[in-house]
Design a protein around this motif. Sequence first.
Motif, PDB file in Angstrom:
ATOM      1  N   PHE A   3      -2.768   5.615   9.105  1.00  0.00           N
ATOM      2  CA  PHE A   3      -1.517   5.247   9.781  1.00  0.00           C
ATOM      3  C   PHE A   3      -1.810   4.474  11.064  1.00  0.00           C
ATOM      4  N   ILE A   4      -2.866   4.857  11.785  1.00  0.00           N
ATOM      5  CA  ILE A   4      -3.226   4.149  13.017  1.00  0.00           C
ATOM      6  C   ILE A   4      -3.595   2.700  12.718  1.00  0.00           C
ATOM      7  N   PHE A   5      -4.378   2.494  11.646  1.00  0.00           N
ATOM      8  CA  PHE A   5      -4.753   1.130  11.255  1.00  0.00           C
ATOM      9  C   PHE A   5      -3.534   0.326  10.804  1.00  0.00           C
ATOM     10  N   MET A   6      -2.597   0.984  10.129  1.00  0.00           N
ATOM     11  CA  MET A   6      -1.378   0.297   9.707  1.00  0.00           C
ATOM     12  C   MET A   6      -0.557  -0.142  10.917  1.00  0.00           C
ATOM     13  N   ILE A   7      -0.415   0.763  11.889  1.00  0.00           N
ATOM     14  CA  ILE A   7       0.310   0.432  13.115  1.00  0.00           C
ATOM     15  C   ILE A   7      -0.381  -0.720  13.847  1.00  0.00           C
ATOM     16  N   LEU A   8      -1.719  -0.646  13.942  1.00  0.00           N
ATOM     17  CA  LEU A   8      -2.489  -1.694  14.624  1.00  0.00           C
ATOM     18  C   LEU A   8      -2.289  -3.044  13.942  1.00  0.00           C
ATOM     19  N   SER A   9      -2.380  -3.071  12.616  1.00  0.00           N
ATOM     20  CA  SER A   9      -2.185  -4.316  11.881  1.00  0.00           C
ATOM     21  C   SER A   9      -0.796  -4.887  12.113  1.00  0.00           C
ATOM     22  N   PHE A  30      -5.286  -9.221  10.076  1.00  0.00           N
ATOM     23  CA  PHE A  30      -5.801  -9.093   8.709  1.00  0.00           C
ATOM     24  C   PHE A  30      -7.006  -8.154   8.642  1.00  0.00           C
ATOM     25  N   ILE A  31      -7.708  -7.992   9.754  1.00  0.00           N
ATOM     26  CA  ILE A  31      -8.938  -7.173   9.727  1.00  0.00           C
ATOM     27  C   ILE A  31      -8.639  -5.711   9.389  1.00  0.00           C
ATOM     28  N   PRO A  32      -7.744  -5.010  10.136  1.00  0.00           N
ATOM     29  CA  PRO A  32      -7.456  -3.619   9.753  1.00  0.00           C
ATOM     30  C   PRO A  32      -6.793  -3.506   8.388  1.00  0.00           C
ATOM     31  N   LEU A  33      -5.985  -4.510   8.016  1.00  0.00           N
ATOM     32  CA  LEU A  33      -5.321  -4.463   6.717  1.00  0.00           C
ATOM     33  C   LEU A  33      -6.337  -4.543   5.575  1.00  0.00           C
ATOM     34  N   ILE A  34      -7.225  -5.523   5.633  1.00  0.00           N
ATOM     35  CA  ILE A  34      -8.228  -5.696   4.569  1.00  0.00           C
ATOM     36  C   ILE A  34      -9.221  -4.537   4.582  1.00  0.00           C
ATOM     37  N   TYR A  35      -9.572  -4.077   5.764  1.00  0.00           N
ATOM     38  CA  TYR A  35     -10.498  -2.948   5.868  1.00  0.00           C
ATOM     39  C   TYR A  35      -9.910  -1.694   5.206  1.00  0.00           C
ATOM     40  N   LEU A  36      -8.608  -1.499   5.388  1.00  0.00           N
ATOM     41  CA  LEU A  36      -7.946  -0.329   4.803  1.00  0.00           C
ATOM     42  C   LEU A  36      -7.968  -0.356   3.279  1.00  0.00           C
ATOM     43  N   ILE A  37      -7.741  -1.518   2.699  1.00  0.00           N
ATOM     44  CA  ILE A  37      -7.509  -1.575   1.248  1.00  0.00           C
ATOM     45  C   ILE A  37      -8.760  -1.889   0.435  1.00  0.00           C
ATOM     46  N   LYS A  38      -9.860  -2.263   1.096  1.00  0.00           N
ATOM     47  CA  LYS A  38     -10.997  -2.787   0.339  1.00  0.00           C
ATOM     48  C   LYS A  38     -11.595  -1.769  -0.643  1.00  0.00           C
ATOM     49  N   ASP A  39     -11.477  -0.480  -0.343  1.00  0.00           N
ATOM     50  CA  ASP A  39     -12.059   0.532  -1.236  1.00  0.00           C
ATOM     51  C   ASP A  39     -11.009   1.282  -2.057  1.00  0.00           C
ATOM     52  N   TYR A  40      -9.754   0.859  -1.951  1.00  0.00           N
ATOM     53  CA  TYR A  40      -8.678   1.537  -2.688  1.00  0.00           C
ATOM     54  C   TYR A  40      -8.346   0.787  -3.970  1.00  0.00           C
ATOM     55  N   ASP A  41      -7.656   1.486  -4.884  1.00  0.00           N
ATOM     56  CA  ASP A  41      -7.203   0.824  -6.101  1.00  0.00           C
ATOM     57  C   ASP A  41      -5.966  -0.021  -5.801  1.00  0.00           C
ATOM     58  N   TYR A  42      -5.462  -0.696  -6.811  1.00  0.00           N
ATOM     59  CA  TYR A  42      -4.364  -1.645  -6.606  1.00  0.00           C
ATOM     60  C   TYR A  42      -3.075  -0.957  -6.148  1.00  0.00           C
ATOM     61  N   SER A  43      -2.743   0.176  -6.740  1.00  0.00           N
ATOM     62  CA  SER A  43      -1.481   0.842  -6.390  1.00  0.00           C
ATOM     63  C   SER A  43      -1.487   1.328  -4.942  1.00  0.00           C
ATOM     64  N   HIS A  44      -2.606   1.933  -4.506  1.00  0.00           N
ATOM     65  CA  HIS A  44      -2.703   2.413  -3.130  1.00  0.00           C
ATOM     66  C   HIS A  44      -2.694   1.242  -2.146  1.00  0.00           C
ATOM     67  N   SER A  45      -3.394   0.184  -2.499  1.00  0.00           N
ATOM     68  CA  SER A  45      -3.436  -1.011  -1.645  1.00  0.00           C
ATOM     69  C   SER A  45      -2.046  -1.626  -1.487  1.00  0.00           C
ATOM     70  N   PHE A  46      -1.298  -1.662  -2.589  1.00  0.00           N
ATOM     71  CA  PHE A  46       0.058  -2.227  -2.553  1.00  0.00           C
ATOM     72  C   PHE A  46       0.962  -1.412  -1.626  1.00  0.00           C
ATOM     73  N   ILE A  47       0.897  -0.088  -1.727  1.00  0.00           N
ATOM     74  CA  ILE A  47       1.733   0.787  -0.891  1.00  0.00           C
ATOM     75  C   ILE A  47       1.405   0.582   0.585  1.00  0.00           C
ATOM     76  N   ILE A  48       0.122   0.516   0.912  1.00  0.00           N
ATOM     77  CA  ILE A  48      -0.288   0.304   2.311  1.00  0.00           C
ATOM     78  C   ILE A  48       0.246  -1.032   2.830  1.00  0.00           C
ATOM     79  N   ALA A  49       0.092  -2.090   2.035  1.00  0.00           N
ATOM     80  CA  ALA A  49       0.539  -3.421   2.458  1.00  0.00           C
ATOM     81  C   ALA A  49       2.052  -3.468   2.633  1.00  0.00           C
ATOM     82  N   VAL A  50       2.797  -2.829   1.725  1.00  0.00           N
ATOM     83  CA  VAL A  50       4.255  -2.801   1.839  1.00  0.00           C
ATOM     84  C   VAL A  50       4.685  -2.032   3.098  1.00  0.00           C
TER      85      VAL A  50
END
Length: 501
Positions: A3-9, A30-50
Motif C-alpha cells: 500500500f505504501i508503494f501504491m501511495i508513493l506511485s 513508474f519505478i514503485p509501480l513496476i517494482y510492485l508487479i514484476k514478481d506477481y501474476d497478471y491478475s494481481h498486477s492488474f488489481i494493483i495498477a487499477v
Amino acid sequence: MEFIFMILSSLLFTIPNYFPALFFLSWFAFIPLIYLIKDYDYSHSFIIAVLVGFLNSTFSFYWLYQPLNSTLKMPFSFNIFILFLFFLFSALPLGVWVLINKFLQPQNSYSPFTAALSWSVLEYLRFEFLNLNPFNYFAYSQSSFNFIARYAAYGGMFLVSFISVLIASYLVKLFLEPKWKKGVPLAVFLIILAIIPIFIGPQSDVELKQLKFDLLINNSQAKSSTFEEIENEIDNFASLLGKKKNKYILTAEDSLSFDLIRNSYYREKLFSQIKAELNGSYLQLGSHAAAAANYNARILNSLFLLSENLEVINRSNQELNFLAGINLKNKEKIIDFFEGYLRFNQGMIKKSKSTEIIEINELKFINLIAEEIFIPVISRKNNYTGNINLIINAAAEEKINSKVYNNLALAAAVYRAAESNTALIRAVSGGYSAVIDYQGKILVKEKLKNDLKSFNLTLYQGESYYQKNPTKIINIILIIFTVIAFVKIMIKLRKNLSSRN
C-alpha cells in the motif's frame, strides 16, 4: 508495504498536476509501480495498477464533483457514486497497460521502448474510440517541460507521451539493473531530442510577425447582481479599458454579468462609456447572452468582437462542453437522451459546432471558449479550412475553484498551441491567463484580477506537421507495436506447443 508503494506511485503521478514545474516526478512514478508487479501474476498486477489508477483519479479529478453536482442536480450520494464509476473507468487504462507491458517485456530484462510503445498506443486508441476522460493523458503532466512538449507539433500528445514514458522507463531499467552502461542509451536519446528542433523549424521567417495585445480581466458581478452592482461593473470595465495601449483587447468569458443582447439599457450605458476609449481598437468582449433578442431565447456563453464603432463584427458561442470530447458511437442520440429524460440543465448539454476562422487585418484566429480547449479540434485540418495565426481561449474558472483544473486547462492550451504551431492567448477569470508561443512555450502565466496587461506576441501562420499528417507518426508506432505483439504471441504459442509435446 504494498500500500505504501501504491501511495508513493500515485503521488508521483499526480504531484505535477498541482505543481507543473515538478513534471519529472511523474517519471519516477513508474519505478514503485513496476517494482510492485514484476514478481506477481497478471491478475494481481492488474488489481494493483487499477488501485494506483483509482488513487490518481481521486487526487487529480476530485474537482469534477462541482460541475457534476450543478449539472445533474442529484443527491450527494448519487453524485459520489457517479464519480466513483468515473474514477474506476479512468483507472482501467493503467491496469490494461500493466498487463500488456508485462506480457510484451523480455523475460530477463526490461525494455523501455516496449513500455513507451504500448503506453502511447493505448492512449491513442482510447482517444479515438472511448475518450470519456479528456483530461487523463500523461502528456498533460509534462506541459511545463517545453523540451519535449514542443514535439506535439509532429505527433500530438501521443508522441509527447511516448517520449516521456520512454525517459521514465529508462529510469525503471536503471533501477532494476543498476549499471552505468544502462544510462548511455538515455543520454543519447536526450541529445537527439535536443538536436532535432535545430534542424526542423518554421518554414520561413517571412511567416513570423509580431503584434501587440491587451488582456483585460475585470471583476464581473455574480448572477445575483443588483442594479447598482451592474453600474459599478460598467464603470470598472470602462476604467480598465481606459488604460489600454494596443489595437487588440481580449477579455474573459464572463466579463459582463448582464445580458448584452436583451438588456439594451445597460448595453447602451456600457457602449456610451467605452466608445471613446476604444479609439481605433478592437475589443473582444465576453458575456452570457441570449441567442436572440426575444425573452425565450437560450442563454449562451459568447464572445462579441466589437469594432471601434462598437459594431458586432463577429459572435462566437460556446457550443462544446464536458461531453464534447467523448468519441462514442451514436453520441448525438445519447446527448438527446440526457436532455429529454435525465433533465440535465439546459445549455449544459450541447452539440458540437464547426470551427470558425475570424479575420481582422493581419489576424486570423479562432475562439475556444472555456472547456473547448480540451478538444483538439484545431489539430486536424478537416475541422476547418485556411491557416490561422492565433488561438484565443476565453474562460471563467471561478466556479470550479481548483488549482488542478487550472493547471490542466493551461496544459491543454499548451498542447493546442504546440500541436498546431499557433500562438495562443488565454483570457481567464479565476484561473491562469497566459500567453503561449507557437512552439508551446508559456511566456506569461498569471492569475489576473481586475487588471489590464499589455504584451507582444510573435505569430506564425502555417500548418504544423501534425496538422498535415495527424496520424502518420502514431500509425508507425501502431505498426511497430503490432509486429512486436505478434512476434511475442507466436513465441508464446510455440513454447506452449513444444511443452505439450
